[in-house]
Design a protein around this motif. Structure first.
Motif, PDB file in Angstrom:
ATOM      1  N   VAL A  64       0.476  -1.418   0.345  1.00 19.43           N
ATOM      2  CA  VAL A  64      -0.036  -0.054  -0.258  1.00 19.43           C
ATOM      3  C   VAL A  64       0.537   1.291  -0.266  1.00 19.43           C
ATOM      4  O   VAL A  64       0.327   2.219  -1.164  1.00 19.43           O
ATOM      5  N   LEU A  65       1.880   1.593   1.013  1.00 22.03           N
ATOM      6  CA  LEU A  65       3.105   2.764   0.593  1.00 22.03           C
ATOM      7  C   LEU A  65       3.353   2.394   0.044  1.00 22.03           C
ATOM      8  O   LEU A  65       3.662   3.831  -0.970  1.00 22.03           O
ATOM      9  N   GLU A  66       3.907   1.801  -1.184  1.00 25.90           N
ATOM     10  CA  GLU A  66       4.739   1.479  -2.115  1.00 25.90           C
ATOM     11  C   GLU A  66       3.588   2.176  -2.960  1.00 25.90           C
ATOM     12  O   GLU A  66       4.500   2.953  -3.656  1.00 25.90           O
ATOM     13  N   LYS A  67       2.620   1.558  -3.401  1.00 22.26           N
ATOM     14  CA  LYS A  67       1.766   2.072  -4.609  1.00 22.26           C
ATOM     15  C   LYS A  67       2.304   3.143  -4.010  1.00 22.26           C
ATOM     16  O   LYS A  67       1.166   4.000  -5.386  1.00 22.26           O
ATOM     17  N   GLY A  68       1.274   4.020  -2.589  1.00 21.42           N
ATOM     18  CA  GLY A  68       1.244   5.277  -2.493  1.00 21.42           C
ATOM     19  C   GLY A  68       2.303   6.431  -3.120  1.00 21.42           C
ATOM     20  O   GLY A  68       2.047   7.750  -3.700  1.00 21.42           O
ATOM     21  N   GLN A  69       3.113   5.866  -2.831  1.00 22.20           N
ATOM     22  CA  GLN A  69       4.819   6.452  -2.776  1.00 22.20           C
ATOM     23  C   GLN A  69       4.875   6.733  -4.834  1.00 22.20           C
ATOM     24  O   GLN A  69       4.825   7.324  -5.067  1.00 22.20           O
ATOM     25  N   LYS A  70       4.444   5.843  -5.497  1.00 23.42           N
ATOM     26  CA  LYS A  70       4.457   5.429  -7.593  1.00 23.42           C
ATOM     27  C   LYS A  70       3.600   6.551  -7.146  1.00 23.42           C
ATOM     28  O   LYS A  70       3.886   6.844  -8.430  1.00 23.42           O
ATOM     29  N   GLU A  71       2.666   6.550  -7.162  1.00 27.32           N
ATOM     30  CA  GLU A  71       1.465   7.452  -7.974  1.00 27.32           C
ATOM     31  C   GLU A  71       1.791   8.894  -7.044  1.00 27.32           C
ATOM     32  O   GLU A  71       1.092  10.077  -7.685  1.00 27.32           O
ATOM     33  N   GLY A  72       2.476   9.080  -6.085  1.00 26.71           N
ATOM     34  CA  GLY A  72       2.848  10.468  -5.813  1.00 26.71           C
ATOM     35  C   GLY A  72       1.468  11.008  -4.574  1.00 26.71           C
ATOM     36  O   GLY A  72       1.753  12.366  -4.332  1.00 26.71           O
ATOM     37  N   VAL A  73       1.681   9.994  -4.281  1.00 25.76           N
ATOM     38  CA  VAL A  73       0.357  10.081  -2.858  1.00 25.76           C
ATOM     39  C   VAL A  73       0.561  10.852  -1.653  1.00 25.76           C
ATOM     40  O   VAL A  73       0.488  11.492  -0.964  1.00 25.76           O
ATOM     41  N   PHE A  74       1.300   9.552  -1.114  1.00 22.61           N
ATOM     42  CA  PHE A  74       2.351   9.206  -0.219  1.00 22.61           C
ATOM     43  C   PHE A  74       2.982  10.149  -0.019  1.00 22.61           C
ATOM     44  O   PHE A  74       4.762  10.208  -0.964  1.00 22.61           O
ATOM     45  N   ARG A  75       3.843  10.636   1.678  1.00 22.27           N
ATOM     46  CA  ARG A  75       5.632  10.081   1.631  1.00 22.27           C
ATOM     47  C   ARG A  75       6.081   9.461   0.722  1.00 22.27           C
ATOM     48  O   ARG A  75       6.278   8.923   0.998  1.00 22.27           O
ATOM     49  N   ASN A  76       7.933   9.997   1.057  1.00 21.04           N
ATOM     50  CA  ASN A  76       8.497   8.896   0.722  1.00 21.04           C
ATOM     51  C   ASN A  76       9.347   8.025   1.906  1.00 21.04           C
ATOM     52  O   ASN A  76       9.752   7.006   1.680  1.00 21.04           O
ATOM     53  N   ASP A  77       9.486   8.705   3.149  1.00 16.94           N
ATOM     54  CA  ASP A  77       9.642   8.237   3.928  1.00 16.94           C
ATOM     55  C   ASP A  77       9.090   7.935   5.145  1.00 16.94           C
ATOM     56  O   ASP A  77       9.542   7.894   6.858  1.00 16.94           O
ATOM     57  N   ILE A  78       8.309   7.426   5.247  1.00 20.91           N
ATOM     58  CA  ILE A  78       6.964   6.509   5.874  1.00 20.91           C
ATOM     59  C   ILE A  78       7.814   4.845   6.289  1.00 20.91           C
ATOM     60  O   ILE A  78       8.313   3.887   5.190  1.00 20.91           O
ATOM     61  N   ASP A  79       8.244   4.929   8.006  1.00 18.35           N
ATOM     62  CA  ASP A  79       8.907   3.291   8.211  1.00 18.35           C
ATOM     63  C   ASP A  79       7.143   2.697   8.799  1.00 18.35           C
ATOM     64  O   ASP A  79       6.740   3.041   9.394  1.00 18.35           O
ATOM     65  N   PRO A  80       6.962   1.759   8.100  1.00 16.84           N
ATOM     66  CA  PRO A  80       5.567   0.891   7.823  1.00 16.84           C
ATOM     67  C   PRO A  80       5.684   0.561   9.459  1.00 16.84           C
ATOM     68  O   PRO A  80       4.737   0.108  10.063  1.00 16.84           O
ATOM     69  N   LEU A  81       6.317  -0.053  10.081  1.00 10.00           N
ATOM     70  CA  LEU A  81       6.563  -0.724  11.574  1.00 10.00           C
ATOM     71  C   LEU A  81       6.380   0.323  11.957  1.00 10.00           C
ATOM     72  O   LEU A  81       5.456   0.245  12.898  1.00 10.00           O
ATOM     73  N   GLN A  82       6.278   1.964  12.145  1.00 10.08           N
ATOM     74  CA  GLN A  82       6.441   2.794  12.593  1.00 10.08           C
ATOM     75  C   GLN A  82       5.041   3.419  13.134  1.00 10.08           C
ATOM     76  O   GLN A  82       3.815   3.780  13.465  1.00 10.08           O
ATOM     77  N   LEU A  83       4.438   3.369  11.212  1.00  4.31           N
ATOM     78  CA  LEU A  83       3.337   4.009  11.272  1.00  4.31           C
ATOM     79  C   LEU A  83       2.276   2.569  11.726  1.00  4.31           C
ATOM     80  O   LEU A  83       1.938   3.407  12.472  1.00  4.31           O
ATOM     81  N   TYR A  84       2.190   1.588  11.489  1.00  2.00           N
ATOM     82  CA  TYR A  84       1.061   1.196  12.020  1.00  2.00           C
ATOM     83  C   TYR A  84       1.597   0.586  14.138  1.00  2.00           C
ATOM     84  O   TYR A  84      -0.180   0.266  14.663  1.00  2.00           O
ATOM     85  N   ILE A  85       2.629   0.778  14.738  1.00  2.00           N
ATOM     86  CA  ILE A  85       2.210   0.900  16.026  1.00  2.00           C
ATOM     87  C   ILE A  85       1.797   1.899  16.399  1.00  2.00           C
ATOM     88  O   ILE A  85       0.693   2.038  17.313  1.00  2.00           O
ATOM     89  N   SER A  86       2.223   3.305  16.045  1.00  2.00           N
ATOM     90  CA  SER A  86       1.393   4.176  16.304  1.00  2.00           C
ATOM     91  C   SER A  86      -0.377   4.181  15.790  1.00  2.00           C
ATOM     92  O   SER A  86      -1.195   4.973  16.502  1.00  2.00           O
TER      93      SER A  86
END
Length: 230
Positions: free
Chosen positions: A153-175
């Motif tokens: 999901v994060l990779e798709k969002g980054q390729k589409e230019g919607v998400f930031r490129n520096d998101i850590d999936p582990l930290q995101l899920y913990i938060s």
């Protein structure tokens, strides 16, 4: 056929029946133990009380689970499997990136609210510094599919230019999960302190919307926030 020969003839289906009865007895012990550990904690739950409620023998409990510690590990395995089973009802990797994160928040909230036993059981296990979870052969792999999907999901969002490129999936899920878990685990005390029923259906729905917005505002590129978040 003589009476002796008839008596010696195997009874059709008997091994299967015994296996079914054994599985039912094991499951009965497990479900009863889950309730006791959830309501009384690891120290407060007693094998004698669990056995008494099931109307089975203590020897049978130890036959299936070996010890109180092994029984608690089996309870942890069960509660994690149920949580992840409810957590993964929607394939988020197949959704548009923003919608996928909304669904991930919604699934997490739903899974926690529909598996309320997980909160007191995990609170108990954290007091033991995860001593029992370390013995589990299942729990460490239960989250692997989630992180595979979240990375996609994060990779798709980054390729589409919607998400930031520096998101850590582990930290995101913990938060993300903490924002829901803390609300539910402390809901009763916070409701008293803040003078409103935070666990009501209306307030919990508001909380989910709040968490969704926080997660999306962290992930979505600032210049696209109005378009994707509102």
């Amino acid at each position: 056929m003589t009476q002796t020969a008839a008596a010696a003839k195997p009874v059709a289906g008997l091994p299967k029946a015994r296996k079914r009865d054994a599985e039912q007895s094991r499951q009965l012990i497990l479900e009863t133990a889950l309730r006791h550990f959830a309501s009384k904690g690891y120290d407060g739950a007693r094998v004698d009380d669990i056995v008494a409620e099931t109307h089975l023998s203590k020897n049978m409990l130890y036959h299936y689970f070996g010890s109180k510690e092994e029984l608690f590990v089996a309870v942890l395995d069960t509660i994690y499997e149920r949580f992840r089973g409810r957590h993964g009802e929607i394939a988020i990797a197949d959704l548009a990136p923003v919608e996928a994160l909304r669904q991930l928040v919604a699934e997490t909230a739903k899974a926690l609210s529909q598996t309320p036993e997980i909160i007191p059981i995990l609170n108990t296990e954290n007091l033991y510094k995860a001593a029992h979870i370390k013995s589990s052969k299942k729990i460490r792999t239960i989250y692997d599919p989630l992180f595979v999907d979240l990375n996609r999901v994060l990779e798709k969002g980054q390729k589409e230019g919607v998400f930031r490129n520096d998101i850590d999936p582990l930290q995101l899920y913990i938060s993300l999960s903490s924002l829901v878990y803390h609300y539910l685990s402390n809901g009763h005390t916070l409701s008293v302190v803040l003078r409103q029923n935070l666990l009501s259906k209306q307030n919990f729905a508001a909380r989910i919307r709040h968490v969704e917005e926080m997660v999306l505002r962290f992930c979505v590129r600032p210049e696209l926030a109005v378009k994707h978040i509102g």
